[in-house]
Structures are given as structure tokens and as C-alpha cells.
Design an enzyme around this catalytic site. Structure first.
Site, PDB file in Angstrom:
ATOM      1  N   HIS A 148       0.697  -1.237  -0.111  1.00 10.27           N
ATOM      2  CA  HIS A 148       0.005  -0.001  -0.004  1.00 10.27           C
ATOM      3  C   HIS A 148       0.767   1.308  -0.109  1.00 10.27           C
ATOM      4  CE1 HIS A 148      -3.043   2.944   1.163  1.00 10.27           C
ATOM      5  NE2 HIS A 148      -3.938   1.811   0.763  1.00 10.27           N
TER       6      HIS A 148
ATOM      7  N   ASP B 263      -7.980  -5.442   0.098  1.00  9.75           N
ATOM      8  CA  ASP B 263      -8.268  -6.466  -0.804  1.00  9.75           C
ATOM      9  C   ASP B 263      -7.870  -7.919  -1.017  1.00  9.75           C
ATOM     10  OD1 ASP B 263      -9.692  -4.429  -2.305  1.00  9.75           O
ATOM     11  OD2 ASP B 263      -7.839  -3.602  -3.144  1.00  9.75           O
TER      12      ASP B 263
HETATM   13  N1  CMC Z   1       4.076  -7.417  -4.725  1.00  9.97           N
HETATM   14  C1  CMC Z   1       5.704  -7.510  -4.857  1.00  9.97           C
HETATM   15  N2  CMC Z   1       6.178  -6.267  -4.886  1.00  9.97           N
HETATM   16  C2  CMC Z   1       5.559  -5.408  -4.484  1.00  9.97           C
HETATM   17  C3  CMC Z   1       3.954  -5.273  -4.166  1.00  9.97           C
HETATM   18  C4  CMC Z   1       3.514  -6.332  -4.440  1.00  9.97           C
HETATM   19  N3  CMC Z   1       2.282  -6.325  -4.237  1.00  9.97           N
HETATM   20  N4  CMC Z   1       3.780  -4.003  -3.992  1.00  9.97           N
HETATM   21  C5  CMC Z   1       5.074  -3.169  -4.050  1.00  9.97           C
HETATM   22  N5  CMC Z   1       6.131  -3.929  -4.431  1.00  9.97           N
HETATM   23  C6  CMC Z   1       7.372  -3.554  -4.301  1.00  9.97           C
HETATM   24  C7  CMC Z   1       7.754  -2.741  -5.624  1.00  9.97           C
HETATM   25  O1  CMC Z   1       8.002  -3.509  -6.380  1.00  9.97           O
HETATM   26  C8  CMC Z   1       8.682  -1.670  -5.116  1.00  9.97           C
HETATM   27  O2  CMC Z   1       9.828  -2.530  -5.248  1.00  9.97           O
HETATM   28  P1  CMC Z   1      11.407  -1.704  -5.721  1.00  9.97           P
HETATM   29  O3  CMC Z   1      11.527  -0.789  -4.574  1.00  9.97           O
HETATM   30  O4  CMC Z   1      12.416  -2.738  -5.524  1.00  9.97           O
HETATM   31  O5  CMC Z   1      11.072  -1.084  -7.057  1.00  9.97           O
HETATM   32  C9  CMC Z   1       8.493  -1.424  -3.882  1.00  9.97           C
HETATM   33  O6  CMC Z   1       7.651  -2.532  -3.457  1.00  9.97           O
HETATM   34  C10 CMC Z   1       7.406  -0.215  -3.549  1.00  9.97           C
HETATM   35  O7  CMC Z   1       6.334  -0.515  -4.543  1.00  9.97           O
HETATM   36  P2  CMC Z   1       5.836   0.965  -5.322  1.00  9.97           P
HETATM   37  O8  CMC Z   1       5.035   0.447  -6.501  1.00  9.97           O
HETATM   38  O9  CMC Z   1       6.784   1.926  -5.554  1.00  9.97           O
HETATM   39  O10 CMC Z   1       4.871   1.512  -4.215  1.00  9.97           O
HETATM   40  P3  CMC Z   1       3.341   2.404  -4.441  1.00  9.97           P
HETATM   41  O11 CMC Z   1       3.477   2.983  -3.350  1.00  9.97           O
HETATM   42  O12 CMC Z   1       3.688   3.085  -5.805  1.00  9.97           O
HETATM   43  O13 CMC Z   1       2.514   1.114  -5.003  1.00  9.97           O
HETATM   44  C11 CMC Z   1       0.323  -0.400  -4.524  1.00  9.97           C
HETATM   45  C12 CMC Z   1       1.376   0.785  -3.994  1.00  9.97           C
HETATM   46  C13 CMC Z   1      -0.565  -0.570  -3.829  1.00  9.97           C
HETATM   47  C14 CMC Z   1       0.017   0.213  -5.944  1.00  9.97           C
HETATM   48  C15 CMC Z   1       1.532  -1.721  -4.764  1.00  9.97           C
HETATM   49  O14 CMC Z   1       1.840  -2.127  -3.450  1.00  9.97           O
HETATM   50  C16 CMC Z   1       0.864  -2.701  -5.406  1.00  9.97           C
HETATM   51  O15 CMC Z   1       0.851  -2.676  -6.867  1.00  9.97           O
HETATM   52  N6  CMC Z   1       0.075  -3.511  -4.711  1.00  9.97           N
HETATM   53  C17 CMC Z   1      -0.762  -4.638  -5.499  1.00  9.97           C
HETATM   54  C18 CMC Z   1      -2.069  -4.057  -5.850  1.00  9.97           C
HETATM   55  C19 CMC Z   1      -3.040  -3.897  -4.813  1.00  9.97           C
HETATM   56  O16 CMC Z   1      -3.181  -4.813  -4.085  1.00  9.97           O
HETATM   57  N7  CMC Z   1      -3.657  -2.800  -4.780  1.00  9.97           N
HETATM   58  C20 CMC Z   1      -4.713  -2.356  -3.719  1.00  9.97           C
HETATM   59  C21 CMC Z   1      -4.323  -1.180  -2.807  1.00  9.97           C
HETATM   60  S1  CMC Z   1      -5.437  -1.248  -1.403  1.00  9.97           S
HETATM   61  C22 CMC Z   1      -7.064  -0.727  -2.054  1.00  9.97           C
HETATM   62  C23 CMC Z   1      -6.785   0.582  -2.480  1.00  9.97           C
HETATM   63  O17 CMC Z   1      -6.696   1.519  -1.916  1.00  9.97           O
HETATM   64  O18 CMC Z   1      -7.334   0.574  -3.683  1.00  9.97           O
END
Ligand code: CMC
Length: 427
Positions: free
Chosen positions: A305, A362
Site C-alpha cells: 500500500h 483487498d
Molecule cells: N508485490 C511485490 N512487490 C511489491 C508489491 C507487491 N504487491 N507492492 C509493492 N512492491 C514492491 C515494488 O516492486 C517496489 O520495489 P522496488 O522498491 O524494489 O522497486 C516497492 O515494493 C515499492 O512499490 P511501489 O510500486 O513503488 O509502491 P507504491 O506506493 O507506488 O504502490 C501499490 C502501492 C498498492 C500500487 C502496490 O503495493 C501494488 O501494486 N500492490 C498490488 C495491488 C494492490 O493490492 N492494490 C490495492 C491497494 S489497497 C486498495 C485501494 O486503496 O485501492
């Protein structure tokens, strides 16, 4: 902390005020920075930028805390009703008994759709995604309710807010009924908000529908857990769309479009599809390895998140609800076993520990919704239904904010500088 931040660019020094809220980090007020220093700030994805003031929802991502108007989400999920939470988000305080009755009465009296709207559904293919239908039908409400589109009138704003909260379950249930070829079921006013939604979704005109109190309670919790979540992508979309003065129905349709994406509301559908694909606990290590592989775009859906760097407090309530619902329905779903096991393995894995990736709201919601009988493509529509309350609360707050301006981000331009046009035969 100091009340000024200073920025030095070459030999020039600039001072910005530091503003404090009632909780959370202070913010540096950079509104005059461009005028004084001629520079923009750069923050794609708003990772360090507060785009507005808000008194609705507070999240402490490190501690895993979520408060609506100061009330912890777990207390609301356990003790409150969706109508109470909707009133709280919209009005700022929990309602007194007479206020709650009046609010519930008002919402209940707005649950029907203009009859002509039902003809819109027939324009969609049977296999249309419910979110496609929601975007279209909610946007189309603007064409039906002209008496609540003047956003400068607080009374019209409130009527539009009530209409949106009241009609969303009807719109979502009709999207489902259309997809399975069953007749639409009209709302029934003596049922609760969630009970009425369950009946419109799973009831048929040919026989009475009895609302199961355990399922009704699970839906109540799910709706409360999704009601608002601060300045997330879809809420910010609603705010940005409405900053131009657009009507509320069009703005909420924009929020629905943003919510649809798999990184946001679409993650509940993606998480269940992933758990089904994994299928059995023995295959978990393979998927954990894929999630950690930089070359593989796969991510563990329902994990991670932007704000929570701790267990999402909503996920805890979801997990408990999943156990209750499956127990009540007598379902032994291997998907729940896979989810439990995946969570345990990921929480002990260095990659997930270092990056502070925990289950989010989720991760378990799909298991519950599927057990209740919703097809996966309805999951995000349910999220949209519940989040409408947050969207309209944030929209009302924004319109009444004297600091509100049209949202207009700036950019770091990296394209060609000025060059002369070359006629096609000379290129
Ligand atoms: N699985 C594997 N690696 C992950 C995941 C994951 N679910 N989420 C983040 N990472 C890694 C990502 O690869 C990155 O690694 P690095 O620093 O080595 O590049 C690091 O963690 C930070 O991730 P980010 O994408 O820069 O973080 P963000 O804050 O931009 O993204 C997120 C947050 C929710 C989009 C992401 O965690 C994700 O894609 N999760 C899966 C989708 C999901 O479950 N979304 C629902 C969110 S809760 C409901 C809502 O509010 O809508």
C-alpha cells in the site's frame, strides 16, 4: 518544529511557511514558491505532496491506524451501521437518534432510478463489465437530475449526495441482473441499506427473498471498510474533476473509472483471480519468487500500500469476516487456505519485510464476496458503491473550501524546444 522552511537555490534564499494539521506530518506551504523563485516542485504520484486540507479521514500508515472523523475503523466496523458512517463522513459527527432516522428516511426515499434509465442497460452487451456499466449509468444521472447539478447551491449539493448514496446499490444490482439475464428487482424500503442491496442482487420477483443476517452483517462491514480512504487515486480524481465546476454525477463517474484499475479498486478482483491461479498452498513459493523477481511484472495482488507500511487495519476485519462467512455458509474453500498460507509465508519473507508489504483490504475481500455469490467482476462495483459515500463527502468538503482552485499540476518539460514546421515533401 520551526514554523518556516528555507530553500537555497544558488545564492538566493527563500522561506516557506510550515503548516500543522491536527495529526500527521507538517506540510511546507509552497504555494508562492514559483512566483518568488521561478521553480516548480517535482513529485510524480504525489508521494510527498498534500493536495488539499481535509478533516474527514486520517491514516497513520506506520502504525496501521485509520480514523474517520476521529473514530477508529475497527470500532465503526464492529459497532456502527453504514447509514451512521455515511452521515458521519458527510456531516462530521455521529448522528443523534432523530438525525439518523431522518437521514435513513431520506436515503431510502431516493433508492429508485428514473425508469427511463433502465433502458440504458439494454444498450450494453450482456458480457459488459459492471464497472463499464457503472461509469456510463452514473455519468448519465447528470441528464436526469437537473435540479441537483448547481454546485454553488449547498442544498442541491446535499440532494445530489443523497441521490448518489441511495441509487448506487440499485445501479450496481441492476448491472448484475442484466449480466445474468434476470429481471431488475426494485428497492424495498423496509430493509437495511445492505439488506436491500442483497435482495436487489440475489432476489427474484417470483419468490420472497429472506436476508441472511450473517451475510447482511458481512456486507455492512465490507461497505464500512470501503467507505472512505483519504486522498487515494479515485478520491483525488473526483476532486480534480470537480475542481473545474463539473456536476457531481460526472465527477463520481470519473472516480469510478479511476477505481477500476488493478492497482486500486480492481485489486480485489485481481487478488481472487491470483489466489485461484495459485490454487493450492504447495504452489505459493513459485508465486512468491515471481513477485520478488524484478524481471517479472507479477505482483502479489492484495499486498502492499502507498500509505500503510504496517498491517492494513481493514484487512484484519476482512480476515475475521471471511472466516465467519465461510463458516456460516458451510463452505470449505481452498482459496481461503491458500490466502492464509500465502500471508504467513510473505510476512516472514525478507523481501516483504524490508519493503513493508502487508496484506491490504483487498486480500481477503474477494474470498468473502465470492462465498456470498458475487462473480469476480462485481467486486470492484461493490467497492465503488461503498466508496461513493467518501467521494461525495470529499467533494462537498472541497466545494466549501475557500482555498479551492481548479487543479492544474505543472510539469518538467523534456520534449523538443521550438523548431520550425517542415512541409511534408521536405521531411
Ligand atoms: N508485490 C511485490 N512487490 C511489491 C508489491 C507487491 N504487491 N507492492 C509493492 N512492491 C514492491 C515494488 O516492486 C517496489 O520495489 P522496488 O522498491 O524494489 O522497486 C516497492 O515494493 C515499492 O512499490 P511501489 O510500486 O513503488 O509502491 P507504491 O506506493 O507506488 O504502490 C501499490 C502501492 C498498492 C500500487 C502496490 O503495493 C501494488 O501494486 N500492490 C498490488 C495491488 C494492490 O493490492 N492494490 C490495492 C491497494 S489497497 C486498495 C485501494 O486503496 O485501492
Amino acid at each position: 518544529m520551526a514554523d518556516k522552511a528555507s530553500l537555497t537555490i544558488g545564492d538566493r534564499n527563500f522561506e516557506c511557511d510550515i503548516l500543522s494539521g491536527s495529526a500527521g506530518p507538517d506540510v511546507i506551504d509552497i504555494r508562492k514558491l514559483y512566483g518568488q523563485a521561478g521553480v516548480f516542485t517535482y513529485d510524480p504520484g504525489f508521494t510527498s505532496t498534500a493536495a488539499c486540507q481535509s478533516a474527514i479521514t486520517y491514516i497513520d500508515g506506520d502504525e496501521g491506524v485509520l480514523l474517520h472523523r476521529g473514530y477508529p475503523i475497527d470500532q465503526l466496523a464492529e459497532q456502527s451501521t453504514f447509514m451512521e458512517v455515511a452521515y458521519l463522513l458527510l456531516n462530521g459527527d455521529l448522528p443523534k437518534q432523530d438525525e439518523l432516522e431522518k437521514f435513513t428516511y431520506t436515503i431510502t426515499r431516493h433508492t429508485m432510478l428514473h425508469e427511463q434509465l433502465s433502458t440504458f442497460y439494454r444498450g450494453f452487451r450482456r458480457d459488459a463489465h459492471p464497472m463499464a456499466i457503472m461509469c456510463g449509468v452514473v455519468g448519465a444521472l447528470s441528464a436526469f437530475y437537473h435540479d441537483s447539478t448547481d454546485i454553488t447551491d449547498p442544498k442541491q449539493r446535499m440532494i445530489a449526495s443523497h441521490r448518489l448514496i441511495a441509487k448506487m446499490p440499485t445501479i450496481a444490482a441492476m448491472a448484475y441482473k442484466y449480466s445474468i439475464g434476470q429481471p431488475f428487482v426494485y428497492p424495498q424500503n423496509d430493509l437495511s441499506y445492505t439488506g436491500n442491496f442483497l435482495r436487489m442482487t440475489f432476489g427474484v420477483p417470483a419468490e420472497p427473498y429472506e436476508v441472511d443476517p450473517v451475510i447482511e452483517n458481512a456486507m455492512r462491514r465490507i461497505f464500512i471498510l470501503h467507505a472512505d480512504h483519504e486522498q487515494n487515486a479515485s478520491t483525488s480524481t473526483v476532486r480534480l474533476a470537480s475542481s473545474s465546476g463539473a456536476n457531481p454525477f460526472a465527477c463520481i463517474a470519473a472516480g469510478i473509472a479511476c477505481l477500476w484499475g488493478p492497482a486500486h479498486g480492481g485489486a480485489n478482483e485481481a487478488a481472487l483471480n491470483m489466489l485461484r491461479e495459485i490454487g493450492r498452498p504447495e504452489r505459493i513459493p513459485e508465486y512468491i519468487a515471481r513477485a520478488k523477481d524484478k524481471e517479472d511484472p507479477f505482483r502479489l495482488m492484495g499486498f502492499g500500500h502507498r500509505v500503510y507500511k504496517n498491517y492494513d487495519p481493514r484487512a484484519k476485519v476482512m480476515q475475521k469476516t471471511a472466516e465467519e462467512v465461510l463458516d456460516r455458509l458451510g463452505i470449505s474453500d481452498p482459496v481461503l487456505d491458500t490466502a492464509r498460507e500465502l500471508e504467513q509465508i510473505a510476512l516472514k519473507d525478507d523481501y516483504f519485510i524490508e519493503k513493508k508489504l502487508y496484506p491490504n483490504v483487498d486480500f481477503y475481500s474477494g474470498v468473502i464476496l465470492s462465498a456470498i455469490g458475487f462473480p469476480t467482476d462485481m467486486f470492484t462495483a461493490l467497492f465503488a458503491l461503498a466508496r461513493t459515500v467518501g467521494w461525495v463527502a470529499q467533494w462537498n468538503e472541497m466545494i466549501s473550501d475557500p482555498d479551492q482552485k481548479i487543479g492544474r499540476p505543472r510539469q518538467l518539460y523534456t520534449g523538443p524546444t521550438q523548431r520550425d514546421y517542415v512541409p511534408v515533401d521536405q521531411r
